[in-house]
Design a protein around this motif. Structure first.
Motif, PDB file in Angstrom:
ATOM      1  N   ASN A  85     -10.681   4.212   6.547  1.00  0.00           N
ATOM      2  CA  ASN A  85      -9.984   5.248   7.351  1.00  0.00           C
ATOM      3  C   ASN A  85      -8.721   5.713   6.754  1.00  0.00           C
ATOM      4  O   ASN A  85      -7.464   4.959   6.711  1.00  0.00           O
ATOM      5  CB  ASN A  85      -9.562   4.823   8.705  1.00  0.00           C
ATOM      6  CG  ASN A  85      -8.700   5.416   9.678  1.00  0.00           C
ATOM      7  OD1 ASN A  85      -8.639   6.707   9.215  1.00  0.00           O
ATOM      8  ND2 ASN A  85      -8.390   4.874  10.904  1.00  0.00           N
ATOM      9  N   LYS A  86      -8.731   6.939   6.041  1.00  0.00           N
ATOM     10  CA  LYS A  86      -7.595   7.445   5.508  1.00  0.00           C
ATOM     11  C   LYS A  86      -6.302   7.263   6.223  1.00  0.00           C
ATOM     12  O   LYS A  86      -5.311   7.304   5.657  1.00  0.00           O
ATOM     13  CB  LYS A  86      -7.804   8.753   4.905  1.00  0.00           C
ATOM     14  CG  LYS A  86      -9.085   8.869   3.800  1.00  0.00           C
ATOM     15  CD  LYS A  86      -8.920   8.508   2.596  1.00  0.00           C
ATOM     16  CE  LYS A  86     -10.297   8.418   1.559  1.00  0.00           C
ATOM     17  NZ  LYS A  86     -10.976   7.251   1.497  1.00  0.00           N
ATOM     18  N   GLY A  87      -6.415   7.688   7.535  1.00  0.00           N
ATOM     19  CA  GLY A  87      -5.378   7.542   8.207  1.00  0.00           C
ATOM     20  C   GLY A  87      -4.329   6.425   8.288  1.00  0.00           C
ATOM     21  O   GLY A  87      -3.245   6.546   8.821  1.00  0.00           O
ATOM     22  N   ILE A  88      -5.048   5.237   7.814  1.00  0.00           N
ATOM     23  CA  ILE A  88      -4.289   4.046   8.022  1.00  0.00           C
ATOM     24  C   ILE A  88      -2.961   4.131   7.176  1.00  0.00           C
ATOM     25  O   ILE A  88      -2.088   3.772   7.629  1.00  0.00           O
ATOM     26  CB  ILE A  88      -5.438   2.876   7.279  1.00  0.00           C
ATOM     27  CG1 ILE A  88      -6.136   2.359   8.614  1.00  0.00           C
ATOM     28  CG2 ILE A  88      -4.555   1.739   7.013  1.00  0.00           C
ATOM     29  CD1 ILE A  88      -5.655   2.239   9.937  1.00  0.00           C
ATOM     30  N   ALA A  89      -3.222   4.874   6.144  1.00  0.00           N
ATOM     31  CA  ALA A  89      -2.019   5.009   5.082  1.00  0.00           C
ATOM     32  C   ALA A  89      -0.629   5.615   5.714  1.00  0.00           C
ATOM     33  O   ALA A  89       0.286   5.009   5.819  1.00  0.00           O
ATOM     34  CB  ALA A  89      -2.262   5.795   3.830  1.00  0.00           C
ATOM     35  N   PRO A  90      -0.891   6.776   6.290  1.00  0.00           N
ATOM     36  CA  PRO A  90       0.258   7.254   7.051  1.00  0.00           C
ATOM     37  C   PRO A  90       0.739   6.358   8.420  1.00  0.00           C
ATOM     38  O   PRO A  90       1.698   6.404   8.524  1.00  0.00           O
ATOM     39  CB  PRO A  90      -0.180   8.498   7.686  1.00  0.00           C
ATOM     40  CG  PRO A  90      -1.481   8.834   7.232  1.00  0.00           C
ATOM     41  CD  PRO A  90      -1.977   7.908   6.420  1.00  0.00           C
ATOM     42  N   GLY A  91      -0.473   5.776   8.903  1.00  0.00           N
ATOM     43  CA  GLY A  91      -0.087   5.031  10.074  1.00  0.00           C
ATOM     44  C   GLY A  91       0.914   3.852   9.463  1.00  0.00           C
ATOM     45  O   GLY A  91       1.768   3.384  10.245  1.00  0.00           O
ATOM     46  N   LEU A  92       0.744   3.033   8.439  1.00  0.00           N
ATOM     47  CA  LEU A  92       1.363   2.065   8.176  1.00  0.00           C
ATOM     48  C   LEU A  92       2.919   2.535   7.557  1.00  0.00           C
ATOM     49  O   LEU A  92       3.783   1.497   7.829  1.00  0.00           O
ATOM     50  CB  LEU A  92       0.644   1.299   6.887  1.00  0.00           C
ATOM     51  CG  LEU A  92      -0.802   0.442   7.355  1.00  0.00           C
ATOM     52  CD1 LEU A  92      -1.457   0.325   6.056  1.00  0.00           C
ATOM     53  CD2 LEU A  92      -0.415  -0.765   8.204  1.00  0.00           C
ATOM     54  N   VAL A  93       2.879   3.434   7.027  1.00  0.00           N
ATOM     55  CA  VAL A  93       4.246   3.833   6.618  1.00  0.00           C
ATOM     56  C   VAL A  93       4.910   4.084   7.976  1.00  0.00           C
ATOM     57  O   VAL A  93       6.458   3.937   7.943  1.00  0.00           O
ATOM     58  CB  VAL A  93       4.265   5.279   5.904  1.00  0.00           C
ATOM     59  CG1 VAL A  93       5.749   5.599   5.377  1.00  0.00           C
ATOM     60  CG2 VAL A  93       3.405   5.082   4.356  1.00  0.00           C
ATOM     61  N   ARG A  94       4.613   4.963   8.956  1.00  0.00           N
ATOM     62  CA  ARG A  94       5.107   5.152  10.074  1.00  0.00           C
ATOM     63  C   ARG A  94       5.501   3.704  11.020  1.00  0.00           C
ATOM     64  O   ARG A  94       6.831   3.677  11.502  1.00  0.00           O
ATOM     65  CB  ARG A  94       4.323   5.941  11.038  1.00  0.00           C
ATOM     66  CG  ARG A  94       5.072   6.497  12.268  1.00  0.00           C
ATOM     67  CD  ARG A  94       4.533   7.724  12.885  1.00  0.00           C
ATOM     68  NE  ARG A  94       5.142   8.281  13.942  1.00  0.00           N
ATOM     69  CZ  ARG A  94       4.723   8.076  15.348  1.00  0.00           C
ATOM     70  NH1 ARG A  94       3.357   7.790  15.608  1.00  0.00           N
ATOM     71  NH2 ARG A  94       5.384   8.697  16.280  1.00  0.00           N
ATOM     72  N   LEU A  95       4.505   2.817  10.907  1.00  0.00           N
ATOM     73  CA  LEU A  95       4.784   1.759  11.414  1.00  0.00           C
ATOM     74  C   LEU A  95       6.004   0.984  10.860  1.00  0.00           C
ATOM     75  O   LEU A  95       7.133   0.503  11.513  1.00  0.00           O
ATOM     76  CB  LEU A  95       3.875   0.391  11.231  1.00  0.00           C
ATOM     77  CG  LEU A  95       2.801   0.507  12.335  1.00  0.00           C
ATOM     78  CD1 LEU A  95       1.573  -0.255  11.886  1.00  0.00           C
ATOM     79  CD2 LEU A  95       3.207  -0.214  13.458  1.00  0.00           C
ATOM     80  N   LEU A 147       2.216   4.376   0.201  1.00  0.00           N
ATOM     81  CA  LEU A 147       2.521   5.589  -0.638  1.00  0.00           C
ATOM     82  C   LEU A 147       1.902   5.506  -2.108  1.00  0.00           C
ATOM     83  O   LEU A 147       1.963   6.468  -2.655  1.00  0.00           O
ATOM     84  CB  LEU A 147       3.980   5.544  -0.481  1.00  0.00           C
ATOM     85  CG  LEU A 147       4.698   5.892   0.694  1.00  0.00           C
ATOM     86  CD1 LEU A 147       6.172   5.521   0.864  1.00  0.00           C
ATOM     87  CD2 LEU A 147       4.594   7.254   1.066  1.00  0.00           C
ATOM     88  N   ALA A 148       1.601   4.378  -2.455  1.00  0.00           N
ATOM     89  CA  ALA A 148       1.120   4.300  -3.741  1.00  0.00           C
ATOM     90  C   ALA A 148      -0.454   4.743  -3.752  1.00  0.00           C
ATOM     91  O   ALA A 148      -0.479   5.706  -4.740  1.00  0.00           O
ATOM     92  CB  ALA A 148       0.933   2.876  -4.151  1.00  0.00           C
ATOM     93  N   ILE A 149      -0.994   4.617  -2.803  1.00  0.00           N
ATOM     94  CA  ILE A 149      -2.773   5.004  -2.873  1.00  0.00           C
ATOM     95  C   ILE A 149      -2.515   6.365  -2.548  1.00  0.00           C
ATOM     96  O   ILE A 149      -3.291   7.328  -3.022  1.00  0.00           O
ATOM     97  CB  ILE A 149      -3.305   4.151  -1.415  1.00  0.00           C
ATOM     98  CG1 ILE A 149      -3.477   2.661  -1.592  1.00  0.00           C
ATOM     99  CG2 ILE A 149      -4.696   4.940  -1.287  1.00  0.00           C
ATOM    100  CD1 ILE A 149      -4.262   2.425  -0.561  1.00  0.00           C
ATOM    101  N   THR A 150      -1.713   7.194  -1.662  1.00  0.00           N
ATOM    102  CA  THR A 150      -1.747   8.405  -1.287  1.00  0.00           C
ATOM    103  C   THR A 150      -0.952   9.399  -2.102  1.00  0.00           C
ATOM    104  O   THR A 150      -1.016  10.608  -2.419  1.00  0.00           O
ATOM    105  CB  THR A 150      -1.331   8.867   0.122  1.00  0.00           C
ATOM    106  OG1 THR A 150       0.066   8.073   0.316  1.00  0.00           O
ATOM    107  CG2 THR A 150      -2.090   7.962   1.179  1.00  0.00           C
ATOM    108  N   GLY A 151       0.141   8.740  -3.014  1.00  0.00           N
ATOM    109  CA  GLY A 151       0.890   9.626  -3.756  1.00  0.00           C
ATOM    110  C   GLY A 151       1.060   9.120  -5.317  1.00  0.00           C
ATOM    111  O   GLY A 151       1.792   9.582  -5.760  1.00  0.00           O
TER     112      GLY A 151
END
Ligand code: HEM
Ligand SMILES: *[C@@H]1O[C@H](CO)[C@@H](O)[C@H](O)[C@H]1NC(C)=O
Length: 330
Positions: free
Chosen positions: A58-68, A138-142
């Motif tokens: 689930n790609k949405g996990i990355a933004p979810g974890l940064v916001r957490l 942030l490493a995975i997405t950017g």
């Protein structure tokens, strides 16, 4: 102050330094890169592995974890308090409207914690897991790579009332600046960190009023690009109040952590009032323009700002605990 008082004060300081070395040390303990090297060598690797697995599902996990991590740090410091579940006697942070139903990723934190407990029981804090997982996201997405100083301890308190410290999407630029200033972050760091809205999604409820209820005389926020507004109305119809409706942020690349956010804001395609507000102030508008044109500049500022955010109000040394289950204080 009289000289007598000064002497007594001085003696007091000397006594404190001599008699309570552990207390004094604890108060000065700093977070360290590689903190778990000797106590749990694979800790950061295990976190990265679990984040990667969850991201593949689930790609949405990355933004979810940064916001957490952000929501953890802004309430009571980065102490894992956002992860604590409510109990019959206490409504915790995670059940505040600022966090529910929009926050996501806490099951991934559970999976990371389980994996860590199997290999190094009772060693790695939930607060550090959040800091590592945000970095890995942030490493995975950017491809944004930085070291995370660690050694945070977990807190034992989580109160819905304290989520008042999380800035709402209706804030103007002065309110945003004050909100970050109260956490020791500058206005420029606020702009830099807002750029993380280049990934993830938002519920329609977070910006609905910009489409349908801007003011008593104007329905639609005039600072919102008209074509973008029409597009948003398709995903968030006026007649449909379903609180579960969501849209991607940064429409063109919602799972890539790039400078797309700053391009959006420059083009009046910032999703929240708080995003578009960055154009209403000369200094913040200049930063938006510069970041939009210079990914290298933004990446470097983001790495530093993430590390600084990760130090807000941390518990170290003898303060706090290593929670065994991130949802429940020991
Ligand atoms: C400047 C003040 C900020 C405001 C007012 C704000 C507000 C919001 C709101 C309203 C959402 C949408 C939640 C939803 O409805 O689903 C959101 C999402 C998000 N925010 Fe912020 N935010 C701010 C700063 C930050 C910072 C500093 C970070 C991280 C460093 C961050 C990371 C995120 C991410 C990654 C998402 C997407 C979450 C997901 O896809 O699950 N935000 N923010
Ligand atoms: C419109 O906005 C006002 C003031 O912000 C608010 O009190 C009201 O509930 C909103 N109406 C709707 C239908 O959302």
């Amino acid at each position: 102050m009289s000289s007598n008082n000064m002497i007594i004060g001085f003696i007091g300081l000397v006594l404190l330094a001599c008699c309570c070395p552990s207390k004094v040390e604890a108060a000065h303990q700093q977070l360290q890169v590689g903190y778990y090297r000797s106590t749990c060598f694979p800790a950061e690797l295990i976190v990265r592995n679990e984040v990667f697995k969850a991201f593949q599902a689930n790609k949405g996990i990355a933004p979810g974890l940064v916001r957490l991590h952000f929501h953890d740090c802004f309430v009571r410091g980065c102490d894992g308090s956002v992860l604590i579940d409510s109990t019959p006697g206490n409504t915790a942070e995670k059940d505040s409207p600022a966090n529910f139903p929009s926050l996501r990723g806490d099951e991934v934190v559970d999976a990371i914690k389980d994996a860590l407990e199997r290999i190094c029981p009772g060693v790695v804090s939930c607060a550090d897991i959040l800091a590592f997982a945000a970095r890995d996201s942030l490493a995975i997405t950017g491809g944004i790579i930085y070291d995370v100083p660690a050694g945070r301890k977990d807190g034992t308190v989580s109160l819905i009332s304290e989520t008042i410290d999380i800035p709402p999407p209706t804030f103007d630029v002065n309110q945003l600046t004050q909100s970050f200033d109260r956490k020791g972050l500058t206005q420029e760091e606020m702009v830099t960190l807002s750029g993380v809205h280049t990934i993830g999604r938002s519920h329609c409820t977070s910006f609905r009023d910009r489409l349908y209820n801007f003011s008593s005389s104007v329905k639609q926020d005039p600072s919102l690009d008209a074509a973008y507004a029409e597009q948003l109305k398709l995903s968030c119809p006026e007649a449909n109040n379903d609180p579960n409706l969501v849209v991607p942020m940064n429409t063109r690349s919602p799972i890539v952590a790039d400078v797309g956010y700053f391009v959006d804001v420059s083009n009046h395609r910032g999703l929240f009032t708080s995003d578009q507000a960055l154009l209403t102030n000369q200094a913040t508008a200049d930063q938006v323009t510069r970041n939009a044109r210079n990914p290298f500049l933004w990446n470097n500022k983001l790495k530093a700002a993430m590390v600084k955010m990760g130090k807000i109000g941390v518990l170290t040394g003898d303060d706090g605990e290593i929670r065994l289950n991130c949802r429940i204080p020991n």
